[in-house]
Structure formats: C-alpha cells, structure tokens
Motif scaffolding. Structure first.
Motif, PDB file in Angstrom:
ATOM      1  N   TYR A 193      35.465  35.858  33.270  1.00  0.00           N
ATOM      2  CA  TYR A 193      35.481  36.831  34.323  1.00  0.00           C
ATOM      3  C   TYR A 193      34.530  36.933  35.327  1.00  0.00           C
ATOM      4  O   TYR A 193      34.955  37.105  36.426  1.00  0.00           O
ATOM      5  N   GLU A 194      33.154  35.812  35.575  1.00  0.00           N
ATOM      6  CA  GLU A 194      32.432  35.280  36.026  1.00  0.00           C
ATOM      7  C   GLU A 194      33.125  34.374  37.965  1.00  0.00           C
ATOM      8  O   GLU A 194      33.215  35.112  38.368  1.00  0.00           O
ATOM      9  N   TYR A 234      32.247  32.040  41.162  1.00  0.00           N
ATOM     10  CA  TYR A 234      33.480  31.998  41.155  1.00  0.00           C
ATOM     11  C   TYR A 234      34.181  30.349  41.575  1.00  0.00           C
ATOM     12  O   TYR A 234      34.017  29.877  41.723  1.00  0.00           O
ATOM     13  N   LYS A 288      32.975  37.455  43.818  1.00  0.00           N
ATOM     14  CA  LYS A 288      31.354  38.060  44.606  1.00  0.00           C
ATOM     15  C   LYS A 288      30.660  37.067  43.464  1.00  0.00           C
ATOM     16  O   LYS A 288      29.424  37.319  43.659  1.00  0.00           O
ATOM     17  N   SER A 289      30.803  36.460  42.785  1.00  0.00           N
ATOM     18  CA  SER A 289      30.193  35.606  41.460  1.00  0.00           C
ATOM     19  C   SER A 289      30.067  34.452  42.290  1.00  0.00           C
ATOM     20  O   SER A 289      30.889  33.597  43.553  1.00  0.00           O
ATOM     21  N   ASN A 344      36.177  36.703  39.168  1.00  0.00           N
ATOM     22  CA  ASN A 344      35.681  37.232  39.939  1.00  0.00           C
ATOM     23  C   ASN A 344      34.710  37.015  41.661  1.00  0.00           C
ATOM     24  O   ASN A 344      34.176  36.495  41.404  1.00  0.00           O
TER      25      ASN A 344
END
Length: 81
Positions: A38-39, A48, A44-45, A42
């Motif tokens: 999930y990171e 990413y 914004k991570s 994302n």
C-alpha cells in the motif's frame, strides 16, 4: 497460477479473462508485506514506486491487481539484478 480463458463457439473469437490477485496473493508472490504494498502505490509515501502495478478498485473497499502486471514487475526486478 494459470490464466483463465473463456471457451467460445468456433465462430466467436476467444476472449481472455485477466486474472486478478488479492492483496494477500500480491504479498505472497512478491514477498512484500501488505503495508509495504500500500505504501508503494501511495504517491504521497516515501516508499512510492511508480513502476509497481496500479491497483484496480472493484468496489469501495475491495482492490485487486492484474496478475500479468505483477508477474511483469517481478520479472523486471529479476532482470535488473
């Protein structure tokens, strides 16, 4: 995992049904944890990864990934070593 094909009458073209993988399956094949996956998707991570396949939103709460895209990403990582 095998790809599934829909059997059509001889006069109809054969349609390919893409195989979809749950987060659990993606973790199994990649060796990544659920939170890392999930990171990686994302934007914004800090973790990413724009090369990681995009998720497919089936419903408001259910996401999956296309198996062939996950396989291609894995093969790219293997080829880069």
């Amino acid at each position: 995992m095998e790809n599934l094909n829909v059997t059509q009458p001889a006069t109809e073209p054969c349609n390919h049904i893409p195989q979809l993988l749950s987060i659990k399956d993606v973790g199994h094949y990649t060796g990544l944890s659920r939170s890392t996956i999930y990171e990686m998707v994302n934007e914004k991570s800090d973790r990413y990864d724009p090369t990681f396949p995009k998720k497919v939103q089936l419903t408001q709460v259910r996401v999956v990934w296309v198996a062939s895209e996950i396989a291609e990403w894995i093969n790219t990582k293997i080829g880069a070593r």
